[in-house]
Motif scaffolding. Structure first.
Motif, PDB file in Angstrom:
ATOM      1  N   ARG A 188      -5.723  34.622  10.410  1.00  0.00           N
ATOM      2  CA  ARG A 188      -4.826  34.863  10.126  1.00  0.00           C
ATOM      3  C   ARG A 188      -3.536  35.503   9.842  1.00  0.00           C
ATOM      4  O   ARG A 188      -4.382  36.785   9.389  1.00  0.00           O
ATOM      5  N   PRO A 189      -2.149  35.382  10.634  1.00  0.00           N
ATOM      6  CA  PRO A 189      -2.102  36.225  10.633  1.00  0.00           C
ATOM      7  C   PRO A 189      -1.340  37.140   8.675  1.00  0.00           C
ATOM      8  O   PRO A 189      -1.112  36.290   8.341  1.00  0.00           O
ATOM      9  N   LEU A 190      -1.364  38.595   8.923  1.00  0.00           N
ATOM     10  CA  LEU A 190      -0.889  38.455   7.684  1.00  0.00           C
ATOM     11  C   LEU A 190       0.384  40.039   8.049  1.00  0.00           C
ATOM     12  O   LEU A 190       0.410  41.033   8.940  1.00  0.00           O
TER      13      LEU A 190
ATOM     14  N   ARG B 224       3.112  40.027  10.379  1.00  0.00           N
ATOM     15  CA  ARG B 224       3.416  38.396  10.866  1.00  0.00           C
ATOM     16  C   ARG B 224       4.037  37.854  12.327  1.00  0.00           C
ATOM     17  O   ARG B 224       3.194  36.910  12.634  1.00  0.00           O
ATOM     18  N   ALA B 225       4.552  38.497  12.232  1.00  0.00           N
ATOM     19  CA  ALA B 225       5.679  37.777  13.215  1.00  0.00           C
ATOM     20  C   ALA B 225       5.471  38.882  14.761  1.00  0.00           C
ATOM     21  O   ALA B 225       5.932  37.849  16.230  1.00  0.00           O
ATOM     22  N   GLY B 226       4.374  39.050  14.260  1.00  0.00           N
ATOM     23  CA  GLY B 226       4.841  40.648  15.466  1.00  0.00           C
ATOM     24  C   GLY B 226       3.658  39.843  16.784  1.00  0.00           C
ATOM     25  O   GLY B 226       3.028  38.859  16.565  1.00  0.00           O
ATOM     26  N   ARG B 227       3.572  40.705  17.554  1.00  0.00           N
ATOM     27  CA  ARG B 227       3.344  39.771  19.023  1.00  0.00           C
ATOM     28  C   ARG B 227       1.695  40.797  19.447  1.00  0.00           C
ATOM     29  O   ARG B 227       1.875  41.829  19.215  1.00  0.00           O
TER      30      ARG B 227
ATOM     31  N   LEU C 144      -1.384  42.129  12.249  1.00  0.00           N
ATOM     32  CA  LEU C 144      -2.442  42.460  11.265  1.00  0.00           C
ATOM     33  C   LEU C 144      -3.384  40.935  11.140  1.00  0.00           C
ATOM     34  O   LEU C 144      -1.798  40.035  10.610  1.00  0.00           O
ATOM     35  N   TYR C 145      -4.553  40.288  11.085  1.00  0.00           N
ATOM     36  CA  TYR C 145      -5.518  39.307  11.113  1.00  0.00           C
ATOM     37  C   TYR C 145      -5.228  39.447   9.998  1.00  0.00           C
ATOM     38  O   TYR C 145      -6.746  40.899  10.343  1.00  0.00           O
ATOM     39  N   GLU C 146      -6.046  38.407   9.288  1.00  0.00           N
ATOM     40  CA  GLU C 146      -7.483  39.011   8.460  1.00  0.00           C
ATOM     41  C   GLU C 146      -8.125  37.418   9.193  1.00  0.00           C
ATOM     42  O   GLU C 146      -7.975  36.775   9.922  1.00  0.00           O
ATOM     43  N   ASN C 147      -9.404  37.582   9.500  1.00  0.00           N
ATOM     44  CA  ASN C 147     -10.601  36.618   9.986  1.00  0.00           C
ATOM     45  C   ASN C 147     -11.918  37.231   9.189  1.00  0.00           C
ATOM     46  O   ASN C 147     -11.747  37.080   8.335  1.00  0.00           O
ATOM     47  N   ASP C 148     -12.544  36.586  10.154  1.00  0.00           N
ATOM     48  CA  ASP C 148     -14.087  35.683   8.509  1.00  0.00           C
ATOM     49  C   ASP C 148     -14.419  36.948   8.116  1.00  0.00           C
ATOM     50  O   ASP C 148     -14.827  36.891   7.658  1.00  0.00           O
TER      51      ASP C 148
END
Length: 148
Positions: free
Chosen positions: A85-87, A72-75, A33-37
């Motif tokens: 930013r990983p969440l 956060r640690a996933g691929r 899971l990422y938080e982008n712009d």
């Protein structure tokens, strides 16, 4: 018949309240899971999507359980370009009144993990062929509603 997911169960006491927190076991290594712009973006493979779905159903049904998905640690599972930013993802019913600002303290207070199996009976899960949506027999206040 039931949908099952192995998990770790942990308990914590924070501000005079007992909390129950579940994490998938083994961890979801093919989900991120990422938080982008502009918006959050999740990339998962089929197996991780199933496990997240079962845990999400549990979060929708159990007001006493918080689900913690340490993503956060996933691929990234395949082709999609996920960046930012990983969440982690924390799921709980609104009736649990878990504020995002309390999560770091709750996570730090968690006790030792015990093995646990999450089971959701298929009879409790409704599939609407008309809308193509999955729902659980949820309750809002004292009035049963269809959660789809």
């Amino acid at each position: 018949m039931a949908m099952k997911v192995r998990a770790q169960l942990r308990h914590a006491r924070l501000d005079g309240r007992e909390w129950r927190v579940l994490r998938p076991d083994p961890a979801l290594d093919t989900a991120v899971l990422y938080e982008n712009d502009r918006y959050p973006q999740m990339c998962v493979d089929r197996r991780a999507a199933y496990r997240i779905g079962v845990l999400w159903l549990l979060a929708a049904r159990s007001r006493h359980t918080v689900i913690h998905l340490p993503l956060r640690a996933g691929r990234t599972p395949a082709e999609p370009e996920c960046n930012g930013r990983p969440l982690d993802l924390v799921l709980s019913q609104h009736t649990a009144q878990l504020r995002a600002s309390h999560w770091p303290r709750l996570r730090a207070a968690l006790g030792p993990a015990r093995p646990h199996t999450v089971r959701i009976r298929l009879i409790d899960v409704r599939w609407s062929g008309r809308t193509g949506r999955l729902g659980t027999g949820c309750t809002t206040g004292s009035t049963p509603t269809r959660c789809s």
